[in-house]
Design a protein around this motif. Structure first.
Motif, PDB file in Angstrom:
ATOM      1  N   MET A   1       0.859  -1.400  -0.064  1.00 26.77           N
ATOM      2  CA  MET A   1       0.104   0.103  -0.078  1.00 26.77           C
ATOM      3  C   MET A   1       0.940   1.399   0.151  1.00 26.77           C
ATOM      4  N   THR A   2       0.588   2.254  -0.800  1.00 24.63           N
ATOM      5  CA  THR A   2       1.301   3.458  -0.903  1.00 24.63           C
ATOM      6  C   THR A   2       0.453   4.545  -0.144  1.00 24.63           C
ATOM      7  N   ILE A   3       1.104   5.307   0.677  1.00 29.44           N
ATOM      8  CA  ILE A   3       0.496   6.331   1.529  1.00 29.44           C
ATOM      9  C   ILE A   3       0.483   7.685   0.902  1.00 29.44           C
ATOM     10  N   LEU A   4       1.568   7.971  -0.186  1.00 28.43           N
ATOM     11  CA  LEU A   4       1.788   9.061  -0.839  1.00 28.43           C
ATOM     12  C   LEU A   4       2.414   8.955  -1.869  1.00 28.43           C
ATOM     13  N   GLU A   5       1.749   9.467  -2.833  1.00 29.61           N
ATOM     14  CA  GLU A   5       2.645   9.062  -4.368  1.00 29.61           C
ATOM     15  C   GLU A   5       2.634  10.503  -5.040  1.00 29.61           C
ATOM     16  N   VAL A   6       3.792  11.091  -5.345  1.00 26.55           N
ATOM     17  CA  VAL A   6       4.137  12.267  -5.807  1.00 26.55           C
ATOM     18  C   VAL A   6       4.745  11.979  -7.322  1.00 26.55           C
ATOM     19  N   SER A   7       4.140  12.600  -8.315  1.00 27.62           N
ATOM     20  CA  SER A   7       4.400  12.430  -9.520  1.00 27.62           C
ATOM     21  C   SER A   7       4.616  13.528 -10.549  1.00 27.62           C
ATOM     22  N   ASN A   8       5.854  13.592 -10.988  1.00 23.68           N
ATOM     23  CA  ASN A   8       6.269  14.718 -11.862  1.00 23.68           C
ATOM     24  C   ASN A   8       5.786  16.175 -11.337  1.00 23.68           C
ATOM     25  N   LEU A   9       6.072  16.407  -9.853  1.00 19.13           N
ATOM     26  CA  LEU A   9       5.335  17.622  -9.313  1.00 19.13           C
ATOM     27  C   LEU A   9       6.275  18.656  -9.648  1.00 19.13           C
ATOM     28  N   GLY A  10       5.522  19.935  -9.859  1.00 19.45           N
ATOM     29  CA  GLY A  10       6.110  21.071 -10.140  1.00 19.45           C
ATOM     30  C   GLY A  10       5.356  22.352  -9.851  1.00 19.45           C
ATOM     31  N   LYS A  11       6.101  23.397  -9.633  1.00 25.35           N
ATOM     32  CA  LYS A  11       5.299  24.607  -9.139  1.00 25.35           C
ATOM     33  C   LYS A  11       6.150  25.692 -10.105  1.00 25.35           C
ATOM     34  N   ALA A  12       5.631  26.621 -10.916  1.00 27.67           N
ATOM     35  CA  ALA A  12       6.279  27.784 -11.603  1.00 27.67           C
ATOM     36  C   ALA A  12       5.526  29.007 -11.035  1.00 27.67           C
ATOM     37  N   SER A  47       7.335   7.980  -3.995  1.00 21.35           N
ATOM     38  CA  SER A  47       6.207   7.356  -3.476  1.00 21.35           C
ATOM     39  C   SER A  47       6.687   6.858  -1.942  1.00 21.35           C
ATOM     40  N   LEU A  48       5.752   6.945  -1.001  1.00 21.87           N
ATOM     41  CA  LEU A  48       6.184   6.455   0.292  1.00 21.87           C
ATOM     42  C   LEU A  48       5.100   5.206   0.780  1.00 21.87           C
ATOM     43  N   SER A  49       5.555   4.467   1.392  1.00 20.21           N
ATOM     44  CA  SER A  49       4.478   3.466   2.178  1.00 20.21           C
ATOM     45  C   SER A  49       4.449   3.694   3.631  1.00 20.21           C
ATOM     46  N   PRO A  50       3.539   3.033   4.375  1.00 20.71           N
ATOM     47  CA  PRO A  50       3.379   3.428   5.692  1.00 20.71           C
ATOM     48  C   PRO A  50       4.607   3.022   6.245  1.00 20.71           C
ATOM     49  N   GLY A  51       5.132   3.953   7.286  1.00 15.74           N
ATOM     50  CA  GLY A  51       6.123   3.673   8.247  1.00 15.74           C
ATOM     51  C   GLY A  51       7.360   4.108   7.638  1.00 15.74           C
ATOM     52  N   GLU A  52       7.475   4.542   6.262  1.00 13.94           N
ATOM     53  CA  GLU A  52       8.599   4.819   5.881  1.00 13.94           C
ATOM     54  C   GLU A  52       9.237   6.600   6.335  1.00 13.94           C
ATOM     55  N   SER A  53      10.511   6.881   6.090  1.00 13.22           N
ATOM     56  CA  SER A  53      10.637   8.446   6.560  1.00 13.22           C
ATOM     57  C   SER A  53      11.684   8.775   5.447  1.00 13.22           C
ATOM     58  N   VAL A  54      11.441   9.941   5.071  1.00 13.31           N
ATOM     59  CA  VAL A  54      12.319  10.791   4.055  1.00 13.31           C
ATOM     60  C   VAL A  54      12.783  12.045   4.535  1.00 13.31           C
ATOM     61  N   GLY A  55      14.061  12.320   4.492  1.00 17.86           N
ATOM     62  CA  GLY A  55      14.488  13.483   4.743  1.00 17.86           C
ATOM     63  C   GLY A  55      14.782  14.233   3.599  1.00 17.86           C
ATOM     64  N   ILE A  56      14.204  15.770   3.517  1.00 15.41           N
ATOM     65  CA  ILE A  56      14.655  16.245   2.314  1.00 15.41           C
ATOM     66  C   ILE A  56      15.728  17.566   2.648  1.00 15.41           C
ATOM     67  N   ILE A  57      16.849  17.352   1.867  1.00 17.61           N
ATOM     68  CA  ILE A  57      18.076  18.253   2.119  1.00 17.61           C
ATOM     69  C   ILE A  57      18.204  18.946   0.914  1.00 17.61           C
ATOM     70  N   GLY A  58      18.945  20.331   1.091  1.00 14.61           N
ATOM     71  CA  GLY A  58      19.347  20.982   0.037  1.00 14.61           C
ATOM     72  C   GLY A  58      19.548  22.416   0.624  1.00 14.61           C
ATOM     73  N   ARG A  59      19.955  23.245  -0.095  1.00 13.63           N
ATOM     74  CA  ARG A  59      20.680  24.431   0.435  1.00 13.63           C
ATOM     75  C   ARG A  59      19.417  25.521   0.605  1.00 13.63           C
ATOM     76  N   ASN A  60      19.433  26.589   1.007  1.00 12.95           N
ATOM     77  CA  ASN A  60      18.190  27.552   1.111  1.00 12.95           C
ATOM     78  C   ASN A  60      17.924  27.906  -0.108  1.00 12.95           C
ATOM     79  N   GLY A  61      16.506  28.198  -0.553  1.00 15.14           N
ATOM     80  CA  GLY A  61      16.018  28.164  -1.776  1.00 15.14           C
ATOM     81  C   GLY A  61      15.946  27.088  -2.835  1.00 15.14           C
ATOM     82  N   SER A  62      16.332  26.165  -2.452  1.00  9.32           N
ATOM     83  CA  SER A  62      16.475  24.709  -3.182  1.00  9.32           C
ATOM     84  C   SER A  62      14.854  24.228  -3.662  1.00  9.32           C
ATOM     85  N   GLY A  63      13.849  24.793  -2.688  1.00  8.91           N
ATOM     86  CA  GLY A  63      12.458  24.093  -3.233  1.00  8.91           C
ATOM     87  C   GLY A  63      12.007  23.140  -2.197  1.00  8.91           C
ATOM     88  N   LYS A  64      12.857  23.108  -0.993  1.00  8.22           N
ATOM     89  CA  LYS A  64      12.504  22.219   0.071  1.00  8.22           C
ATOM     90  C   LYS A  64      10.897  22.490   0.503  1.00  8.22           C
TER      91      LYS A  64
END
Length: 417
Positions: A1-12, A47-64
């Protein structure tokens, strides 16, 4: 089971033309000015399954932060999709989801309602939320009177006690004090053990390694790498190190001789290298049976030699050289310091100095990295003249099977009772 699915996400975001450009194009009957656009995030998929953990890293202004807002539905994407299959509790910008004129108590019910809880469900959890936040009598005061620390304590207490399927945290732990940060980390671990999925943004690579299994590295809004947390954060820190001014090919000999001293380089670039006097640590060498040990046998005598230049005007009583051996998740396993073992050792010393740490390797089999630091211990909070994480990488082997992380010397006696 997938708890979160992100596909080709973008913001302009559209970029306005220079002042007067549109007017001039109309006046002179030129071609209309083309509007440009800035992509804060683009091409992100995971995509993330239940119980998974992802850290998002990058410089200031990288879009985190933008990415987290898209995932939480705070703003619509320009392209791509986010599929959410559970309750998402987020702790993003300080104050998001809170009414400054409401009291803390009222904001607990408001924020919990926004996260999908009924008034009855919130009432049942209220005492637990209040106890965790440690706001005391200020719980019935308007939150606009709160300090940033009080605010984040209350916000985290709500977000982490509404039984979320996904907890999203954006740099919130940087606001609270050390005690509360440790309390939050303990709570996040408990949520993970219960099956909660975690998305966590932080500039602190150590915390990311502690809390997360995987890491997503963003640069200029685009994904650079995603995978094992240590692998990705290591590459990220190497990139950060590469972008600093390169050290000179040789360093001047501070003893007054004209010859140059070639610094000893580690076999891999440090993960993290910073401080107020970068370059003070001139060379280091970890010796076991081999001259520059990359493999150390359990029980072997080890010596770390550190040569450094004492900062001008330093206070000998508060100068310290320290080492730490960490596992690949960034956890300190062994810490040794002249501050603890030989305080005041630098009295009467100036210029070039050399420190040797000799000890028996008692870490069990595994892979480790070495941290070397030149410290100012004049205050309770340690200040760093120089900090090098990843000065050396090595493995420990053992002829016998051993358990635990670290085996201390122990005297065992047996007698007839």
């Amino acid at each position: 089971m997938t708890i979160l699915e992100v596909s080709n996400l973008g913001k302009a975001y559209p970029l306005k033309p220079a002042a007067g450009a549109l007017f001039r194009s109309l006046l002179l009957k030129r071609q209309a000015v083309q509007l440009d656009e800035f992509w804060a995030v683009r091409g992100v998929s995971f995509s993330l399954s239940p119980g998974e953990s992802v850290g998002i890293i990058g410089r200031n202004g990288s879009g985190k932060s933008t990415l987290l807002q898209l995932i939480c539905g705070i703003m619509p994407p320009t392209e791509g999709t986010v599929q959410r299959n559970g309750r998402i509790a987020s702790l993003l910008e300080l104050g998001a989801g809170f009414d400054p004129d409401f009291t803390g108590r009222e904001n607990v019910f408001l924020n919990a309602a926004l996260l999908g809880l009924t008034a009855e469900e919130t009432e049942a959890k209220f005492d637990e939320i209040a106890a965790f936040a440690e706001i005391g009598r200020f719980l019935d005061e308007p939150v606009k009177t709160y300090s940033s620390g009080m605010f984040v304590r209350l916000a985290f207490a709500v977000a982490s006690h509404v039984s979320p399927d996904v907890l999203v945290v954006d740099e919130a732990l940087a606001v609270g004090d050390a005690r509360f940060s440790a309390k939050c980390i303990k709570r996040i671990r408990a949520l993970r053990e219960s099956g909660c999925t975690l998305l966590f943004v932080s500039h602190d690579v150590g915390i990311v390694r502690t809390l997360c299994d995987r890491a997503l590295w963003l640069e200029s809004g685009r994904p650079v790498a995603m995978g094992d947390v240590f692998t990705v954060t290591s590459k990220y820190m190497e990139r950060m190190f590469e972008d600093t001014d390169d050290p000179p090919a040789s360093l001047p000999d501070v003893t007054g001789n004209d010859e140059a001293v070639e610094p000893v380089r580690p076999q891999l670039a440090p993960l993290n290298h910073w401080g107020s006097h970068v370059g003070s640590i001139r060379r280091w060498n970890l010796r076991a049976l081999s001259e520059n040990a990359s493999v150390v046998e359990y029980g072997e005598n080890v010596c770390l030699e550190v040569e450094f230049t004492a900062p001008a005007g330093f206070d000998p009583a508060h100068l310290a050289v320290s080492l730490s051996i960490k596992d690949l998740k960034g956890t300190d396993l062994l810490v040794l310091s002249t501050h603890d073992e030989n305080r005041g050792a630098f009295g009467g010393i100036s210029g070039a100095c050399k420190v040797a740490f000799e000890f028996v390797m008692r870490l069990t089999e595994g892979k480790y990295l070495l941290v070397i630091a030149l410290e100012d211990r004049s205050t309770e909070a340690i200040q760093y003249f120089e900090y090098i994480e990843g000065a050396h990488y090595f493995s420990v082997t053992s002829q016998a099977r051993r358990f635990g992380l670290f085996n201390v010397p122990v005297a065992v006696s047996v007698s007839k009772s």
